[in-house]
Design an enzyme around this catalytic site. Structure first.
Site, PDB file in Angstrom:
ATOM      1  CB  VAL A   1      -0.967  -0.012   1.206  1.00  0.00           C
ATOM      2  CG1 VAL A   1      -1.466   1.369   1.547  1.00  0.00           C
ATOM      3  CG2 VAL A   1      -2.151  -0.908   0.871  1.00  0.00           C
TER       4      VAL A   1
ATOM      5  CG  LEU B   1      -4.028  -0.471  -3.192  1.00  0.00           C
ATOM      6  CD1 LEU B   1      -3.407  -1.839  -3.153  1.00  0.00           C
ATOM      7  CD2 LEU B   1      -2.958   0.582  -3.407  1.00  0.00           C
ATOM      8  NE  ARG B   2      -9.201  -4.538  -7.852  1.00  0.00           N
ATOM      9  CZ  ARG B   2      -9.611  -4.704  -9.105  1.00  0.00           C
ATOM     10  NH1 ARG B   2     -10.299  -5.758  -9.458  1.00  0.00           N
ATOM     11  NH2 ARG B   2      -9.328  -3.804 -10.032  1.00  0.00           N
ATOM     12  CD  GLU B   3      -1.162  -7.608  -2.085  1.00  0.00           C
ATOM     13  OE1 GLU B   3      -0.848  -8.743  -2.454  1.00  0.00           O
ATOM     14  OE2 GLU B   3      -1.122  -7.247  -0.896  1.00  0.00           O
TER      15      GLU B   3
ATOM     16  CB  THR C   1      -7.076  -1.800   7.006  1.00  0.00           C
ATOM     17  OG1 THR C   1      -6.991  -1.639   5.584  1.00  0.00           O
ATOM     18  CG2 THR C   1      -8.478  -2.251   7.398  1.00  0.00           C
TER      19      THR C   1
ATOM     20  CD  GLU D   1      -5.462   2.899  -1.621  1.00  0.00           C
ATOM     21  OE1 GLU D   1      -5.196   4.091  -1.416  1.00  0.00           O
ATOM     22  OE2 GLU D   1      -6.110   2.531  -2.620  1.00  0.00           O
TER      23      GLU D   1
ATOM     24  NE  ARG E   1       1.020  -9.656   3.251  1.00  0.00           N
ATOM     25  CZ  ARG E   1       1.047  -8.317   3.346  1.00  0.00           C
ATOM     26  NH1 ARG E   1       1.115  -7.742   4.534  1.00  0.00           N
ATOM     27  NH2 ARG E   1       1.006  -7.569   2.261  1.00  0.00           N
TER      28      ARG E   1
ATOM     29  CB  CYS F   1      -7.061  -7.283   2.787  1.00  0.00           C
ATOM     30  SG  CYS F   1      -5.763  -6.085   2.428  1.00  0.00           S
TER      31      CYS F   1
HETATM   32  P1  NAI Z   1       3.259  -4.509   4.270  1.00  0.00           P
HETATM   33  O1  NAI Z   1       3.497  -5.441   5.401  1.00  0.00           O
HETATM   34  O2  NAI Z   1       3.514  -4.960   2.877  1.00  0.00           O
HETATM   35  O3  NAI Z   1       4.126  -3.177   4.500  1.00  0.00           O
HETATM   36  C1  NAI Z   1       4.231  -2.487   5.682  1.00  0.00           C
HETATM   37  C2  NAI Z   1       5.581  -1.770   5.706  1.00  0.00           C
HETATM   38  O4  NAI Z   1       5.607  -0.856   6.796  1.00  0.00           O
HETATM   39  C3  NAI Z   1       6.779  -2.697   5.895  1.00  0.00           C
HETATM   40  O5  NAI Z   1       7.704  -2.479   4.845  1.00  0.00           O
HETATM   41  C4  NAI Z   1       7.355  -2.280   7.254  1.00  0.00           C
HETATM   42  O6  NAI Z   1       8.765  -2.401   7.317  1.00  0.00           O
HETATM   43  C5  NAI Z   1       6.920  -0.831   7.315  1.00  0.00           C
HETATM   44  N1  NAI Z   1       6.896  -0.252   8.674  1.00  0.00           N
HETATM   45  C6  NAI Z   1       6.312  -0.748   9.786  1.00  0.00           C
HETATM   46  N2  NAI Z   1       6.479   0.103  10.825  1.00  0.00           N
HETATM   47  C7  NAI Z   1       7.166   1.170  10.341  1.00  0.00           C
HETATM   48  C8  NAI Z   1       7.635   2.384  10.930  1.00  0.00           C
HETATM   49  N3  NAI Z   1       7.419   2.691  12.208  1.00  0.00           N
HETATM   50  N4  NAI Z   1       8.299   3.250  10.148  1.00  0.00           N
HETATM   51  C9  NAI Z   1       8.528   2.969   8.864  1.00  0.00           C
HETATM   52  N5  NAI Z   1       8.106   1.841   8.248  1.00  0.00           N
HETATM   53  C10 NAI Z   1       7.433   0.951   8.987  1.00  0.00           C
HETATM   54  O7  NAI Z   1       1.764  -4.023   4.436  1.00  0.00           O
HETATM   55  P2  NAI Z   1       0.690  -3.650   3.289  1.00  0.00           P
HETATM   56  O8  NAI Z   1       0.186  -4.868   2.628  1.00  0.00           O
HETATM   57  O9  NAI Z   1       1.232  -2.546   2.452  1.00  0.00           O
HETATM   58  O10 NAI Z   1      -0.494  -3.085   4.187  1.00  0.00           O
HETATM   59  C11 NAI Z   1      -0.387  -1.858   4.877  1.00  0.00           C
HETATM   60  C12 NAI Z   1      -1.759  -1.471   5.386  1.00  0.00           C
HETATM   61  O11 NAI Z   1      -2.629  -1.238   4.285  1.00  0.00           O
HETATM   62  C13 NAI Z   1      -2.438  -2.551   6.229  1.00  0.00           C
HETATM   63  O12 NAI Z   1      -3.188  -1.939   7.234  1.00  0.00           O
HETATM   64  C14 NAI Z   1      -3.358  -3.232   5.233  1.00  0.00           C
HETATM   65  O13 NAI Z   1      -4.475  -3.810   5.867  1.00  0.00           O
HETATM   66  C15 NAI Z   1      -3.789  -2.059   4.382  1.00  0.00           C
HETATM   67  N6  NAI Z   1      -4.218  -2.434   3.034  1.00  0.00           N
HETATM   68  C16 NAI Z   1      -3.504  -3.365   2.326  1.00  0.00           C
HETATM   69  C17 NAI Z   1      -3.893  -3.701   1.029  1.00  0.00           C
HETATM   70  C18 NAI Z   1      -3.126  -4.735   0.253  1.00  0.00           C
HETATM   71  O14 NAI Z   1      -3.633  -5.140  -0.806  1.00  0.00           O
HETATM   72  N7  NAI Z   1      -1.959  -5.176   0.685  1.00  0.00           N
HETATM   73  C19 NAI Z   1      -5.061  -3.081   0.397  1.00  0.00           C
HETATM   74  C20 NAI Z   1      -5.698  -2.079   1.209  1.00  0.00           C
HETATM   75  C21 NAI Z   1      -5.287  -1.792   2.490  1.00  0.00           C
END
Ligand code: NAI
Length: 437
Positions: A11, A153-155, A122, A151, A331, A263
């Site tokens: 995201v 978006l869909r991967e 989220t 957000e 995941r 998600c």
């Molecule tokens: P992810 O696990 O791929 O990425 C999270 C990133 O945040 C990691 O690179 C991590 O190192 C970094 N991080 C964590 N704490 C940090 C900090 N204090 N400072 C700097 N960087 C830090 O997670 P993803 O998939 O991108 O999801 C993020 C959020 O978006 C979640 O809440 C998810 O539910 C939501 N979301 C995800 C979608 C998806 O398709 N993956 C779609 C819509 C929402």
């Protein structure tokens, strides 16, 4: 505008890059040095179609940069987005907000002027208020507001989804915050994409309610598929028949092995936990979780049945391991339950995934890894399709027949037609569709 994006996962990296494509100056921050170092080398740490070109273009134009220095990024930003992970907490299914709150504290320490802090992750109802409280407690002098911008978006289609969303949801409490968000999304606003302004709590709940509804739709058609198998009806005909009703809609009505991914499983669990916490039980969501969890084991049983009741000593070729095509994300993928269940039942697994192998090799044990579908099929007793990558949609059946020990296919994504597979000489099993006699 100057944007800091905290978190460069699926995201954060996509949203940050797309904001820079809108013309804003974006600094993406991550605390994972491997992520930042690979981005600084011009290498994209995740697979997302089109993302590499978009990143390179905006880095070249000087609008997009990467750093581990959250202090400098926040000090220079008009808006700071929190895009860190919110995984399921072990045990109770609630969202683990420790990354969000840690980021809030770090942001607070770096604030130098009025800044809008926006949760893009989220997060359950009430999280934005808690972020506000943490920042206020850490920096009573700071000038800031907290908004929510979930957000959708869909991967696999993330850039298109970000650039052309059905809607943008913004939970914001002041005109100043709303103006800032409108300016950030100006290209979409001009294109008349609906931008919904709501309260913080409403925006937070919209995200969960949306995901839980979609998970329910998938689970519903999966149960109808089970019934179809018993009564000799094709679930795709039923899905089309109900989907053409505008009140229902045809999307998310594809029967399969059960939803997975980063998600739906965690978000349905977190929403159910919120319902319990506020004494407003969400029994539909609880049931969806339960039905979906059980389904994955049942998919393994389907493969066992296709092999005549036992897979002991048999070799199974598995095509597709990621939770869906066009992503390397493993995941909560259905494969994580199906494959080990087949191994426990005594099968040897040969497997291939176009983009997920790197991740998959860390998660599975004792698999014979292959380089393509045909190599995977070689010497196997049955071919199982778990993820519907495009390259699996047009397999050469004649060639497969020469490679497999027996012409048997279990297609958990319904990408082939039963009649064609019979014509090709296969014993073919799919989801919710009667076999051709
Ligand atoms: P992810 O696990 O791929 O990425 C999270 C990133 O945040 C990691 O690179 C991590 O190192 C970094 N991080 C964590 N704490 C940090 C900090 N204090 N400072 C700097 N960087 C830090 O997670 P993803 O998939 O991108 O999801 C993020 C959020 O978006 C979640 O809440 C998810 O539910 C939501 N979301 C995800 C979608 C998806 O398709 N993956 C779609 C819509 C929402």
């Amino acid at each position: 505008m100057r944007v800091a994006m905290i978190g460069t996962g699926y995201v954060g990296l996509v949203s940050g890059t797309c904001f820079s494509e809108f013309g804003h100056s974006v600094t993406c921050v991550d605390k994972n040095p491997d992520r930042i170092n690979s981005l600084l080398r011009g290498e994209i740490p995740i697979f997302e179609p089109g993302l590499d070109d978009l990143v390179l273009r905006n880095v070249k134009a000087g609008r997009l940069s990467f750093t581990m220095d959250i202090k400098a990024a926040v000090a220079n930003a008009d808006a700071v987005f929190i895009g860190v992970g919110t995984p399921s907490r072990r045990g109770d299914g609630e969202a683990d907000l420790s990354y969000v709150y840690a980021a809030a504290k770090e942001i607070a320490e770096a604030l130098t002027h009025y800044t809008l802090i926006v949760t893009k992750s989220t997060v359950p109802v009430g999280t934005g208020r808690e972020v506000e409280r943490i920042i206020r407690e850490t920096r009573p002098d700071a000038e800031f507001e907290v908004a929510s911008n979930p957000e959708f978006l869909r991967e696999g289609a993330a850039i298109e989804d970000f650039m052309r969303p059905d809607r943008v949801v913004c939970g914001a409490g002041s005109d100043r915050a709303r103006e800032l968000l409108r300016a950030l999304y100006r290209p979409l606003y001009i294109n008349e994409t609906p931008i919904l302004f709501t309260t913080l709590e409403t925006a937070e709940l919209i995200k969960y309610a949306g995901n839980a509804f979609l998970a329910t739709k998938i689970t519903f058609i999966n149960e109808i598929a089970d019934l179809c198998e018993k009564v000799n009806v094709n679930v795709q005909d039923v899905a089309r028949g109900i989907g053409l009703d505008g009140r229902i809609g045809g999307k998310f009505l594809h029967a399969g092995p059960g939803y997975g991914g980063s998600c739906f499983p965690k978000d349905t669990n977190a929403l159910a936990a919120t319902g319990r916490k506020f004494d407003a039980p969400l029994s539909i969501v609880e049931t969806v979780i339960d039905v979906n969890d059980k389904r994955k084991g049942r998919m393994a049983e389907k493969v066992v049945a296709a092999c005549g009741g036992s897979v002991k000593g048999k070799t199974i070729a598995v095509l597709g391991l990621t939770f869906k095509p066009e992503t390397d994300d493993m995941r909560d993928s259905p494969s994580l339950e199906i494959v080990p269940a087949l191994q426990s039942a005594g099968a040897t697994i040969r497997a291939f995934d176009p983009e997920g192998m790197h991740e998959a090799k860390k998660l599975f044990k004792d698999i014979v890894w292959c380089d393509d579908g045909y190599e995977t099929a070689t010497g196997a007793d049955v071919l199982v399709i778990i993820t519907e990558w495009n390259q699996f949609r047009a397999l050469d059946m004649e060639k497969l027949k020469t490679l497999l020990r027996a012409p048997v296919m279990v297609d958990l994504r319904n990408i082939y037609k039963p009649a064609e597979m019979k014509q090709a000489g296969f014993r073919y099993y799919s989801v919710g569709r009667p076999p051709v006699q």
